[in-house]
Design an enzyme around this catalytic site. Structure first.
Site, PDB file in Angstrom:
ATOM      1  N   LYS A   1       1.064   4.777  -7.539  1.00  8.27           N
ATOM      2  CA  LYS A   1       1.153   6.089  -6.883  1.00  8.27           C
ATOM      3  C   LYS A   1       1.866   7.100  -7.790  1.00  8.27           C
ATOM      4  O   LYS A   1       1.802   6.955  -9.011  1.00  8.27           O
ATOM      5  CB  LYS A   1       1.829   5.948  -5.518  1.00  8.27           C
ATOM      6  CG  LYS A   1       1.156   4.858  -4.668  1.00  8.27           C
ATOM      7  CD  LYS A   1       1.596   4.833  -3.237  1.00  8.27           C
ATOM      8  CE  LYS A   1       0.891   3.679  -2.518  1.00  8.27           C
ATOM      9  NZ  LYS A   1       1.228   3.566  -1.104  1.00  8.27           N
TER      10      LYS A   1
ATOM     11  N   GLU B   1      -3.664   7.736   1.797  1.00  8.60           N
ATOM     12  CA  GLU B   1      -2.836   8.909   1.486  1.00  8.60           C
ATOM     13  C   GLU B   1      -3.708  10.092   1.061  1.00  8.60           C
ATOM     14  O   GLU B   1      -3.403  11.236   1.379  1.00  8.60           O
ATOM     15  CB  GLU B   1      -1.805   8.548   0.399  1.00  8.60           C
ATOM     16  CG  GLU B   1      -0.702   7.677   0.979  1.00  8.60           C
ATOM     17  CD  GLU B   1      -0.066   6.712  -0.003  1.00  8.60           C
ATOM     18  OE1 GLU B   1      -0.235   6.869  -1.218  1.00  8.60           O
ATOM     19  OE2 GLU B   1       0.609   5.770   0.481  1.00  8.60           O
TER      20      GLU B   1
ATOM     21  N   SER C   1       2.248  -3.428   2.136  1.00  6.10           N
ATOM     22  CA  SER C   1       3.517  -4.166   2.090  1.00  6.10           C
ATOM     23  C   SER C   1       3.404  -5.560   1.480  1.00  6.10           C
ATOM     24  O   SER C   1       4.151  -6.465   1.854  1.00  6.10           O
ATOM     25  CB  SER C   1       4.144  -4.247   3.485  1.00  6.10           C
ATOM     26  OG  SER C   1       4.517  -2.953   3.919  1.00  6.10           O
TER      27      SER C   1
ATOM     28  N   GLY D   1       4.262  -0.255  -3.542  1.00  2.95           N
ATOM     29  CA  GLY D   1       5.681  -0.235  -3.926  1.00  2.95           C
ATOM     30  C   GLY D   1       6.088  -1.349  -4.885  1.00  2.95           C
ATOM     31  O   GLY D   1       6.750  -1.093  -5.906  1.00  2.95           O
TER      32      GLY D   1
ATOM     33  N   ASN E   1      -1.126  -0.235  -7.492  1.00  2.00           N
ATOM     34  CA  ASN E   1      -1.265   1.209  -7.260  1.00  2.00           C
ATOM     35  C   ASN E   1       0.145   1.804  -7.304  1.00  2.00           C
ATOM     36  O   ASN E   1       0.874   1.760  -6.326  1.00  2.00           O
ATOM     37  CB  ASN E   1      -1.919   1.437  -5.887  1.00  2.00           C
ATOM     38  CG  ASN E   1      -1.930   2.896  -5.490  1.00  2.00           C
ATOM     39  OD1 ASN E   1      -1.702   3.775  -6.320  1.00  2.00           O
ATOM     40  ND2 ASN E   1      -2.189   3.157  -4.217  1.00  2.00           N
TER      41      ASN E   1
HETATM   42  P1  PGA Z   1       2.530  -0.693  -0.283  1.00  2.00           P
HETATM   43  O1  PGA Z   1       1.293   0.264  -0.584  1.00  2.00           O
HETATM   44  O2  PGA Z   1       2.287  -1.987  -1.017  1.00  2.00           O
HETATM   45  O3  PGA Z   1       3.719   0.054  -0.794  1.00  2.00           O
HETATM   46  O4  PGA Z   1       2.563  -0.904   1.194  1.00  2.00           O
HETATM   47  C1  PGA Z   1      -0.008  -0.245  -0.659  1.00  2.00           C
HETATM   48  C2  PGA Z   1      -0.972   0.871  -0.945  1.00  2.00           C
HETATM   49  O5  PGA Z   1      -0.788   1.989  -0.429  1.00  2.00           O
HETATM   50  O6  PGA Z   1      -1.951   0.673  -1.683  1.00  2.00           O
END
Ligand code: PGA
Length: 243
Positions: free
Chosen positions: A12, A91, A203, A225, A10
């Site tokens: 984003k 989100e 994470s 990320g 993802n």
């Molecule tokens: P992250 O995000 O790996 O940056 O923690 C995961 C997500 O929101 O799908």
């Protein structure tokens, strides 16, 4: 035999077009046997589709079509041969005020178009601290999935993403993840007697993936990320695909 695990990136609202092109140059040598799903910003989806990757959209509209400026519908996504739609990411729930009802409506539109759904659920830190995690997850799952039959629910994968773990570098213990995933699978069995796939997200990175991948009941990962950095993402993929 257990299903093959999947890794969903993802990305984003990250990366510019030149950065995406660089990313594609690094990853394009690899073949991933339908175990990797790329979810870049909608603008860049055709680049990934053109190269034959499995792709998903990060969100779809809660409406079928028409005068909804800035939105992308499930039928438009399907007509571009997308495979997946991420629905109900925390989100979206937090910044765009998506309620469980909206999430349910989006799932319904996605399933009507035969898109596979990745339904995101997860508790806040406050809910975790006050021992409400299971209650919150049960409500999210039930509200999102009620009314769908088992044939429809076979197209749904759940991503368990504790909100306090997203983008923070904090991850629950393997035992906690294992227990929570088993709990989620039991809820869905109660709704439709099917074995739903559950991913973990929050994470996930190239350093913790080997440890996370020891969790027995896990069906894959939703990576934020770390999916925007081609080398890091490839390391995660290699651990999961070559298991
Ligand atoms: P992250 O995000 O790996 O940056 O923690 C995961 C997500 O929101 O799908």
């Amino acid at each position: 035999m257990a299903n093959k695990k999947i890794v969903v990136g993802n990305m984003k609202m990250n990366l510019t077009a030149p950065e995406i092109n660089k990313f594609l140059k690094v990853i394009e040598k690899k073949k991933y046997n339908n175990q990797v799903v790329f979810c870049p910003s909608s603008l860049y989806l055709p680049y990934f589709i053109g190269k034959g990757y499995d792709v998903g959209i990060q969100n779809i509209a809660a409406y079928e079509n028409g005068a909804y400026t800035g939105e992308v519908s499930a039928s438009q996504a399907k007509s571009m041969h997308l495979d997946y739609a991420i629905i109900g990411h925390s989100e979206r729930r937090e910044y765009f005020k998506e309620t469980d009802e909206v999430v349910h409506q989006k799932i319904s539109l996605a399933l009507k178009e035969n898109l596979k759904v990745i339904l995101c659920i997860g508790e806040t830190e406050e809910e975790r601290d006050s021992l409400k995690t299971y209650k919150v997850l049960k409500k999210q799952v039930t509200n999102a999935l009620k009314g769908f039959d088992s044939k429809e629910l076979k197209k749904v994968t759940i991503a368990y993403e504790p909100i306090w773990a997203i983008g923070t570098g904090r991850v629950p213990s393997n035992d906690e993840i294992q227990d929570t995933i088993s709990f989620i699978k039991e809820i869905v069995k109660g709704i439709a007697s099917i074995n739903i796939s559950v991913l973990y997200g929050g994470s996930v990175n190239e350093k913790n993936i080997t440890t996370l991948n020891q969790i027995e009941s896990i069906d894959g990962y939703l990576v934020g990320g770390a999916s925007t950095k081609a080398e890091k993402f490839m390391k995660i993929i290699e651990v999961v695909v070559n298991q």
